[in-house]
Motif scaffolding. Structure first.
Motif, PDB file in Angstrom:
ATOM      1  N   LEU A  35      24.285  41.268  -8.046  1.00 40.18           N
ATOM      2  CA  LEU A  35      22.976  41.101  -8.616  1.00 40.18           C
ATOM      3  C   LEU A  35      22.738  42.098  -9.706  1.00 40.18           C
ATOM      4  N   ASN A  36      23.274  43.302  -9.471  1.00 42.83           N
ATOM      5  CA  ASN A  36      22.854  44.526 -10.300  1.00 42.83           C
ATOM      6  C   ASN A  36      23.959  44.851 -11.217  1.00 42.83           C
ATOM      7  N   GLN A  37      25.137  43.899 -11.081  1.00 41.44           N
ATOM      8  CA  GLN A  37      26.326  44.405 -11.938  1.00 41.44           C
ATOM      9  C   GLN A  37      25.834  44.550 -13.542  1.00 41.44           C
ATOM     10  N   GLN A  38      24.949  43.980 -13.847  1.00 51.18           N
ATOM     11  CA  GLN A  38      24.738  43.956 -15.380  1.00 51.18           C
ATOM     12  C   GLN A  38      24.276  45.289 -15.820  1.00 51.18           C
ATOM     13  N   ASN A  39      23.963  46.219 -14.772  1.00 53.72           N
ATOM     14  CA  ASN A  39      23.059  47.456 -14.945  1.00 53.72           C
ATOM     15  C   ASN A  39      24.118  48.423 -14.816  1.00 53.72           C
ATOM     16  N   PHE A  40      25.371  48.222 -14.456  1.00 52.71           N
ATOM     17  CA  PHE A  40      26.399  49.203 -14.090  1.00 52.71           C
ATOM     18  C   PHE A  40      27.287  49.159 -15.310  1.00 52.71           C
ATOM     19  N   ASN A  41      27.844  50.352 -15.666  1.00 47.22           N
ATOM     20  CA  ASN A  41      28.381  50.740 -16.942  1.00 47.22           C
ATOM     21  C   ASN A  41      29.757  50.853 -16.382  1.00 47.22           C
ATOM     22  N   VAL A  42      30.475  50.022 -15.768  1.00 43.82           N
ATOM     23  CA  VAL A  42      31.830  49.950 -15.162  1.00 43.82           C
ATOM     24  C   VAL A  42      32.724  49.036 -15.777  1.00 43.82           C
ATOM     25  N   GLU A  43      33.902  49.712 -16.511  1.00 37.35           N
ATOM     26  CA  GLU A  43      34.832  48.926 -17.070  1.00 37.35           C
ATOM     27  C   GLU A  43      36.018  49.576 -16.652  1.00 37.35           C
ATOM     28  N   ASN A  44      37.154  48.676 -16.100  1.00 38.17           N
ATOM     29  CA  ASN A  44      38.509  49.035 -15.698  1.00 38.17           C
ATOM     30  C   ASN A  44      38.497  50.182 -14.656  1.00 38.17           C
ATOM     31  N   PHE A  45      37.639  49.934 -13.556  1.00 37.11           N
ATOM     32  CA  PHE A  45      37.472  50.685 -12.444  1.00 37.11           C
ATOM     33  C   PHE A  45      37.645  50.116 -11.092  1.00 37.11           C
ATOM     34  N   ASP A  46      38.484  50.821 -10.088  1.00 34.95           N
ATOM     35  CA  ASP A  46      38.621  50.278  -9.071  1.00 34.95           C
ATOM     36  C   ASP A  46      37.555  51.012  -7.821  1.00 34.95           C
ATOM     37  N   LEU A  47      36.722  50.229  -7.418  1.00 35.85           N
ATOM     38  CA  LEU A  47      35.640  50.956  -6.680  1.00 35.85           C
ATOM     39  C   LEU A  47      35.729  50.369  -5.121  1.00 35.85           C
ATOM     40  N   VAL A  48      35.827  51.465  -4.219  1.00 41.39           N
ATOM     41  CA  VAL A  48      35.779  51.184  -2.827  1.00 41.39           C
ATOM     42  C   VAL A  48      34.177  51.557  -2.225  1.00 41.39           C
ATOM     43  N   ILE A  49      33.505  50.669  -1.697  1.00 45.99           N
ATOM     44  CA  ILE A  49      32.424  50.997  -0.930  1.00 45.99           C
ATOM     45  C   ILE A  49      32.464  50.921   0.403  1.00 45.99           C
ATOM     46  N   ILE A  50      32.161  52.218   1.239  1.00 49.82           N
ATOM     47  CA  ILE A  50      32.357  52.108   2.655  1.00 49.82           C
ATOM     48  C   ILE A  50      31.131  52.451   3.288  1.00 49.82           C
ATOM     49  N   ALA A  51      30.752  51.514   4.157  1.00 47.16           N
ATOM     50  CA  ALA A  51      29.366  51.320   4.848  1.00 47.16           C
ATOM     51  C   ALA A  51      29.292  52.284   6.047  1.00 47.16           C
ATOM     52  N   ARG A  52      28.376  53.084   6.239  1.00 51.28           N
ATOM     53  CA  ARG A  52      28.261  54.071   7.185  1.00 51.28           C
ATOM     54  C   ARG A  52      27.557  53.264   8.292  1.00 51.28           C
ATOM     55  N   THR A  53      27.754  53.815   9.316  1.00 55.08           N
ATOM     56  CA  THR A  53      27.006  53.417  10.754  1.00 55.08           C
ATOM     57  C   THR A  53      25.669  52.896  10.633  1.00 55.08           C
ATOM     58  N   SER A  54      24.871  53.959   9.682  1.00 57.30           N
ATOM     59  CA  SER A  54      23.427  53.853   9.893  1.00 57.30           C
ATOM     60  C   SER A  54      23.039  52.600   8.775  1.00 57.30           C
ATOM     61  N   CYS A  55      24.056  51.985   8.269  1.00 57.08           N
ATOM     62  CA  CYS A  55      24.014  50.761   7.436  1.00 57.08           C
ATOM     63  C   CYS A  55      23.514  49.352   8.043  1.00 57.08           C
ATOM     64  N   LYS A  56      23.723  49.284   9.437  1.00 57.66           N
ATOM     65  CA  LYS A  56      24.022  48.071  10.162  1.00 57.66           C
ATOM     66  C   LYS A  56      22.388  47.217  10.292  1.00 57.66           C
ATOM     67  N   ASP A  57      21.483  48.235  10.243  1.00 60.20           N
ATOM     68  CA  ASP A  57      20.078  47.703  10.557  1.00 60.20           C
ATOM     69  C   ASP A  57      19.263  47.600   9.250  1.00 60.20           C
ATOM     70  N   ARG A  58      19.800  47.784   8.230  1.00 59.15           N
ATOM     71  CA  ARG A  58      19.101  47.829   7.062  1.00 59.15           C
ATOM     72  C   ARG A  58      18.711  46.529   6.570  1.00 59.15           C
ATOM     73  N   THR A  59      17.588  46.643   5.622  1.00 55.54           N
ATOM     74  CA  THR A  59      17.147  45.311   4.860  1.00 55.54           C
ATOM     75  C   THR A  59      18.182  45.200   3.616  1.00 55.54           C
ATOM     76  N   TYR A  60      17.875  44.255   2.881  1.00 52.20           N
ATOM     77  CA  TYR A  60      18.474  43.895   1.600  1.00 52.20           C
ATOM     78  C   TYR A  60      18.109  45.281   0.553  1.00 52.20           C
ATOM     79  N   LYS A  61      16.812  45.291   0.616  1.00 51.01           N
ATOM     80  CA  LYS A  61      16.192  46.397  -0.311  1.00 51.01           C
ATOM     81  C   LYS A  61      16.805  47.779  -0.069  1.00 51.01           C
ATOM     82  N   GLU A  62      16.903  48.183   1.244  1.00 44.54           N
ATOM     83  CA  GLU A  62      17.393  49.645   1.404  1.00 44.54           C
ATOM     84  C   GLU A  62      18.892  49.642   0.913  1.00 44.54           C
ATOM     85  N   VAL A  63      19.629  48.614   1.339  1.00 42.19           N
ATOM     86  CA  VAL A  63      20.831  48.687   0.827  1.00 42.19           C
ATOM     87  C   VAL A  63      21.203  48.677  -0.588  1.00 42.19           C
ATOM     88  N   GLU A  64      20.396  48.012  -1.458  1.00 43.13           N
ATOM     89  CA  GLU A  64      20.331  47.801  -2.873  1.00 43.13           C
ATOM     90  C   GLU A  64      19.968  49.287  -3.414  1.00 43.13           C
TER      91      GLU A  64
END
Length: 122
Positions: free
Chosen positions: A70-99
């Protein structure tokens, strides 16, 4: 701009080894400029078993992927490999907090377009 998934362990390891990392309290981001010249970004999401059972891990993955989509249009990302790692504190969070955490980490990595900096989705 196309988005593909990182799937192979070798691809993840390359990003970890050669990429640059950024972190906040919920997420860790590794970015690595890939060698493709076709405006393809590849996204990998990693959620450890420490975060929770398979249901919890799948939910966290879906949240992160949806925030990115949903936020991809705001990202200035071209030709990148991105890895996102979730930390343990991420499990009880809402969509807004993660966003908010994802946007924060993308800004730290210098991959955010500043034109519409506060365009958060509901």
């Amino acid at each position: 701009m196309k988005l593909e998934s990182l799937r192979k362990n070798v691809e993840f390891k390359t990003v970890y080894k050669r990429g640059k990392s950024f972190s906040n309290n919920l997420l860790v981001l590794y970015k690595y400029k890939n060698k493709k010249n076709d405006n393809t970004n590849r996204l990998g999401i990693s959620v450890s078993k420490k975060v929770g059972n398979s249901v919890v891990r799948s939910r966290v993955k879906r949240l992160i992927k949806e925030c990115y989509r949903l936020n991809q249009q705001n990202f200035n990302v071209e030709n990148f490999d991105l890895v996102i790692i979730a930390r343990t504190s991420c499990k009880d969070r809402t969509y807004k907090e993660v966003e908010k955490a994802l946007i924060n980490i993308i800004k730290k990595a210098g991959l955010y377009n500043n034109e519409e900096s506060s365009n958060l989705h509901d």
